[in-house]
Enzyme design. Structure first.
Site, PDB file in Angstrom:
ATOM      1  N   GLY A 124      71.785 -14.655 -37.552  1.00 50.04           N
ATOM      2  CA  GLY A 124      70.633 -14.952 -38.413  1.00 50.04           C
ATOM      3  C   GLY A 124      69.405 -15.316 -37.611  1.00 50.04           C
ATOM      4  N   GLY A 125      68.814 -16.444 -37.978  1.00 51.80           N
ATOM      5  CA  GLY A 125      67.571 -16.862 -37.335  1.00 51.80           C
ATOM      6  C   GLY A 125      67.709 -17.107 -35.848  1.00 51.80           C
ATOM      7  N   GLY A 151      51.571  14.482 -18.678  1.00 48.37           N
ATOM      8  CA  GLY A 151      51.371  13.161 -19.268  1.00 48.37           C
ATOM      9  C   GLY A 151      51.955  12.060 -18.414  1.00 48.37           C
ATOM     10  N   ALA A 152      53.022  12.389 -17.680  1.00 48.82           N
ATOM     11  CA  ALA A 152      53.640  11.355 -16.849  1.00 48.82           C
ATOM     12  C   ALA A 152      52.713  10.960 -15.713  1.00 48.82           C
ATOM     13  CB  ALA A 152      54.967  11.854 -16.307  1.00 48.82           C
TER      14      ALA A 152
HETATM   15  C1  HXC Z   1      76.138 -24.535 -41.442  1.00 48.69           C
HETATM   16  C2  HXC Z   1      77.721 -23.570 -40.093  1.00 48.69           C
HETATM   17  C3  HXC Z   1      76.940 -22.405 -39.990  1.00 48.69           C
HETATM   18  C4  HXC Z   1      75.692 -22.360 -40.683  1.00 48.69           C
HETATM   19  C5  HXC Z   1      78.726 -22.127 -38.835  1.00 48.69           C
HETATM   20  N1  HXC Z   1      78.822 -23.350 -39.374  1.00 48.69           N
HETATM   21  N2  HXC Z   1      77.600 -21.514 -39.211  1.00 48.69           N
HETATM   22  N3  HXC Z   1      77.321 -24.623 -40.811  1.00 48.69           N
HETATM   23  N4  HXC Z   1      75.343 -23.461 -41.383  1.00 48.69           N
HETATM   24  N5  HXC Z   1      74.889 -21.311 -40.602  1.00 48.69           N
HETATM   25  C6  HXC Z   1      79.866 -24.328 -39.195  1.00 48.69           C
HETATM   26  C7  HXC Z   1      81.186 -23.916 -39.842  1.00 48.69           C
HETATM   27  O1  HXC Z   1      81.192 -24.281 -41.202  1.00 48.69           O
HETATM   28  C8  HXC Z   1      82.187 -24.700 -39.014  1.00 48.69           C
HETATM   29  O2  HXC Z   1      82.162 -26.044 -39.440  1.00 48.69           O
HETATM   30  C9  HXC Z   1      81.558 -24.683 -37.631  1.00 48.69           C
HETATM   31  O3  HXC Z   1      80.175 -24.391 -37.809  1.00 48.69           O
HETATM   32  C10 HXC Z   1      82.138 -23.642 -36.727  1.00 48.69           C
HETATM   33  O4  HXC Z   1      82.098 -22.395 -37.404  1.00 48.69           O
HETATM   34  P1  HXC Z   1      83.328 -21.399 -37.435  1.00 48.69           P
HETATM   35  O5  HXC Z   1      83.047 -20.386 -38.449  1.00 48.69           O
HETATM   36  O6  HXC Z   1      84.598 -22.181 -37.550  1.00 48.69           O
HETATM   37  O7  HXC Z   1      83.257 -20.796 -35.957  1.00 48.69           O
HETATM   38  P2  HXC Z   1      83.538 -19.312 -35.486  1.00 48.69           P
HETATM   39  O8  HXC Z   1      84.833 -18.832 -36.054  1.00 48.69           O
HETATM   40  O9  HXC Z   1      83.405 -19.359 -34.019  1.00 48.69           O
HETATM   41  O10 HXC Z   1      82.399 -18.409 -36.121  1.00 48.69           O
HETATM   42  C11 HXC Z   1      81.051 -18.628 -35.783  1.00 48.69           C
HETATM   43  C12 HXC Z   1      80.113 -17.817 -36.673  1.00 48.69           C
HETATM   44  C13 HXC Z   1      80.418 -18.114 -38.158  1.00 48.69           C
HETATM   45  C14 HXC Z   1      80.312 -16.315 -36.394  1.00 48.69           C
HETATM   46  C15 HXC Z   1      78.688 -18.169 -36.284  1.00 48.69           C
HETATM   47  O11 HXC Z   1      80.462 -19.534 -38.343  1.00 48.69           O
HETATM   48  C16 HXC Z   1      79.399 -17.554 -39.074  1.00 48.69           C
HETATM   49  O12 HXC Z   1      79.475 -16.355 -39.392  1.00 48.69           O
HETATM   50  N6  HXC Z   1      78.461 -18.386 -39.490  1.00 48.69           N
HETATM   51  C17 HXC Z   1      77.403 -17.944 -40.410  1.00 48.69           C
HETATM   52  C18 HXC Z   1      76.474 -16.994 -39.705  1.00 48.69           C
HETATM   53  C19 HXC Z   1      75.332 -16.537 -40.564  1.00 48.69           C
HETATM   54  O13 HXC Z   1      75.491 -15.689 -41.452  1.00 48.69           O
HETATM   55  N7  HXC Z   1      74.164 -17.114 -40.336  1.00 48.69           N
HETATM   56  C20 HXC Z   1      72.974 -16.694 -41.030  1.00 48.69           C
HETATM   57  C21 HXC Z   1      72.395 -17.883 -41.707  1.00 48.69           C
HETATM   58  S1  HXC Z   1      70.922 -17.313 -42.520  1.00 48.69           S
HETATM   59  P3  HXC Z   1      83.442 -26.987 -39.387  1.00 48.69           P
HETATM   60  O14 HXC Z   1      82.992 -28.245 -40.030  1.00 48.69           O
HETATM   61  O15 HXC Z   1      84.513 -26.259 -40.125  1.00 48.69           O
HETATM   62  O16 HXC Z   1      83.749 -27.137 -37.932  1.00 48.69           O
HETATM   63  C22 HXC Z   1      69.753 -17.313 -41.333  1.00 48.69           C
HETATM   64  C23 HXC Z   1      68.450 -16.733 -41.807  1.00 48.69           C
HETATM   65  C24 HXC Z   1      67.308 -17.163 -40.965  1.00 48.69           C
HETATM   66  O17 HXC Z   1      69.916 -17.717 -40.251  1.00 48.69           O
HETATM   67  C25 HXC Z   1      66.249 -16.134 -40.989  1.00 48.69           C
HETATM   68  C26 HXC Z   1      65.066 -16.513 -40.170  1.00 48.69           C
HETATM   69  C27 HXC Z   1      64.159 -15.340 -39.980  1.00 48.69           C
END
Ligand code: HXC
Length: 514
Positions: free
Chosen positions: A169-170, A404-405
């Site tokens: 994401g971000g 051009g190069a």
């Molecule tokens: C809150 C989050 C989080 C998030 C992970 N966690 N991502 N908490 N917000 N975005 C937390 C999990 O709940 C978990 O908490 C801990 O972090 C570890 O995550 P896991 O999933 O257990 O780890 P892993 O298996 O290594 O996977 C990592 C990951 C996955 C691939 C990053 O967590 C994931 O897919 N997260 C979401 C990614 C995503 O879609 N982000 C986009 C957000 S929107 P606990 O308490 O269980 O330890 C965005 C838009 C911004 O960013 C745009 C700006 C232009």
């Protein structure tokens, strides 16, 4: 007083544990260091000054009350690398997956503002699941705050991002706004949406690594500039990059004590370019012979390999190098190499690094895919970047400089300060086969022995244009030099240009064809 000191020590000790021992163990089990271990590994010992260690979020919705961790998932502050100051932040994956919060943004923006005002490079060690989902629009707004700081610091201080985990994401867009992205093999991923979302939306099946792993972003997308085998290797790359760069855009790049004879002549260069101009050779050989021994740091080494860009030193002074690489696609310019070259030229210009361009290029790559992909727009970026650049610019035509190069690759007419050529240079509007077919089509059709006529016309064309002398005659080449003297000539030329001052017309900003 002692009680108060003890309370502070306990709070600081708690902050050191981030998300707790269990999550630290999980992090280690994945082959990753923690945020604080990373800072210890990268920074000069004892140099880190932390800021915001006790900051926590103030969000009550989504059961966030029980999820308060001092520092809120990022360690921020200032330290030193090889004695030079850096601003640095390290996201802590053990705290809510390093997810980006309002407090994270405040902490990172704080050091970025101080860094920009004090002219200090910014390094981000990223390990984050993106916007903290529980904070809703607050975390999205927080990204906006960060992006503004990235853009305001762009071209003022160098910004380096090291992707050290699953950055989603971000947490991929801030790095994309910085100057260099380093990824770590096996543990680092970058994507806007993960495999599950892609499956749901497009039906495509893809794993993390294929989607956004280190190889993908270093070879296919060009999002990443460096691939490190492990975290320690990534830190070595950070140190190496910084060693070529000034602290900010008002300083000169740092000279190291020269260790290589300025007059060293590598005679291999006098025999390197094959007589048959269709036979390739390795442009890296030119670079390693000309520049201070072992000083070449290639950037984007795995992406668009028909072009070479990177940093090196000449008599201890850092320079930026751009070159065509005849080993790949005969060194043609295509969409990806145009992006690679123009970006690097602009970076060097922003930080006052002289730009040295080695030309061996048959032209822009012909083809429907290239035309439809926008080679006109992308190719124009190279022209724009060179024309706009006011840093010292020197070109060396090694072999082909066709059409051009010739113009795009730092030609003298595009504000290049000094244009050299080797005797092997071939400077022409186009290659001999194409030119003869166009110019003598009717004569060839009518000829009794078309092959003999074609050969005669080819020889004439080659004699006239496959050398640097007609360009030198017209003043488009300043000097034809012996290849083995290139090092000395460049060192002397840079000495002349070291005090160059040039500027562009006042404007809000130019409109590069992005
Ligand atoms: C809150 C989050 C989080 C998030 C992970 N966690 N991502 N908490 N917000 N975005 C937390 C999990 O709940 C978990 O908490 C801990 O972090 C570890 O995550 P896991 O999933 O257990 O780890 P892993 O298996 O290594 O996977 C990592 C990951 C996955 C691939 C990053 O967590 C994931 O897919 N997260 C979401 C990614 C995503 O879609 N982000 C986009 C957000 S929107 P606990 O308490 O269980 O330890 C965005 C838009 C911004 O960013 C745009 C700006 C232009």
């Amino acid at each position: 007083m002692q009680d108060k000191l003890e309370t502070l020590r306990q709070m600081r000790a708690k902050a050191r544990l981030g998300g707790g021992q269990k999550r630290i163990d999980d992090q280690h089990a994945k082959g990753k260091l923690t945020a604080r271990e990373r800072l210890d590994a990268l920074l000069d010992t004892g140099s880190f000054q932390e800021l915001g260690r006790l900051a926590t979020h103030n969000i009550s919705d989504f059961d966030m009350g029980s999820k308060k961790y001092p520092g809120d998932g990022v360690v921020t502050g200032f330290g030193k690398i090889n004695g030079r100051r850096v601003a640095i932040y390290a996201q802590d994956f053990t705290v809510l997956g390093g997810s980006f919060s309002q407090v994270q943004a405040q902490k990172i923006c704080k050091i970025m503002e101080l860094a920009q005002e004090s002219g200090i490079p910014v390094i981000g060690l990223l390990d984050s699941g993106g916007a903290r989902i529980q904070e809703g629009v607050r975390s999205l707004a927080a990204y906006g705050e960060l992006f503004v700081r990235n853009v305001m610091a762009s071209g003022v201080v160098p910004q380096i991002s090291v992707q050290m985990g699953p950055c989603a994401g971000g947490s991929v867009y801030s790095p994309a706004l910085t100057d260099f992205v380093i990824m770590v093999r096996k543990t680092s991923f970058m994507f806007i949406t993960g495999p599950d979302v892609i499956k749901a939306v497009t039906g495509e099946d893809v794993d993390f690594s294929t989607l956004g792993g280190t190889v993908t972003h270093n070879t296919l997308s060009g999002v990443a500039h460096f691939a490190a085998d492990d975290e320690q290797a990534a830190f070595r790359i950070v140190k190496e990059i910084l060693s070529y760069l000034p602290q900010n855009n008002s300083e000169d790049p740092p000279r190291v004590t020269p260790y290589d004879d300025p007059a060293r002549r590598d005679e291999i260069l006098d025999h390197l370019v094959p007589d048959d101009s269709s036979v390739p050779y390795d442009m890296r050989q030119v670079i390693s012979s000309v520049f201070d021994r072992g000083s070449f740091l290639e950037v984007h080494a795995h992406y668009a390999r028909n072009a070479l860009v990177g940093f090196a030193r000449l008599d201890g002074y850092p320079v930026g190098i751009v070159a065509n690489q005849p080993l790949y696609l005969a060194g043609v310019l295509d969409i990806d190499s145009a992006d690679k070259i123009s970006r690097f030229v602009r970076f060097c210009d922003a930080f006052n690094l002289p730009i040295l361009t080695f030309v061996d290029c048959p032209g822009y790559l012909p083809g429907v895919a290239q035309e439809h992909g926008g080679i006109i727009r992308h190719g124009a970026k190279i022209i724009y970047a060179y024309c706009e650049a006011t840093a010292p610019k020197i070109s060396i035509v090694v072999r082909k400089a066709m059409g051009g190069a010739y113009i795009a690759m730092s030609s003298k007419q595009m504000r290049t300060d000094l244009a050299f050529a080797w005797p092997t240079a071939e400077i022409a509007v186009m290659g001999s086969e194409g030119a003869v077919n166009i110019l003598y089509r009717q004569e060839l059709t009518r000829a009794e022995d078309p092959e003999a006529v074609r050969q005669q016309r080819l020889d004439e064309y080659t004699d006239k244009f496959y050398n640097p002398y007609s360009a030198a005659d017209m003043g488009q080449i300043d000097e034809v030099i012996e290849p083995s003297y290139t090092r000395l000539r460049l060192i002397n030329a840079l000495e002349i240009l070291r005090t160059k001052v040039a500027s562009n017309p006042a404007k809000k900003h130019g409109l590069m064809p992005v």
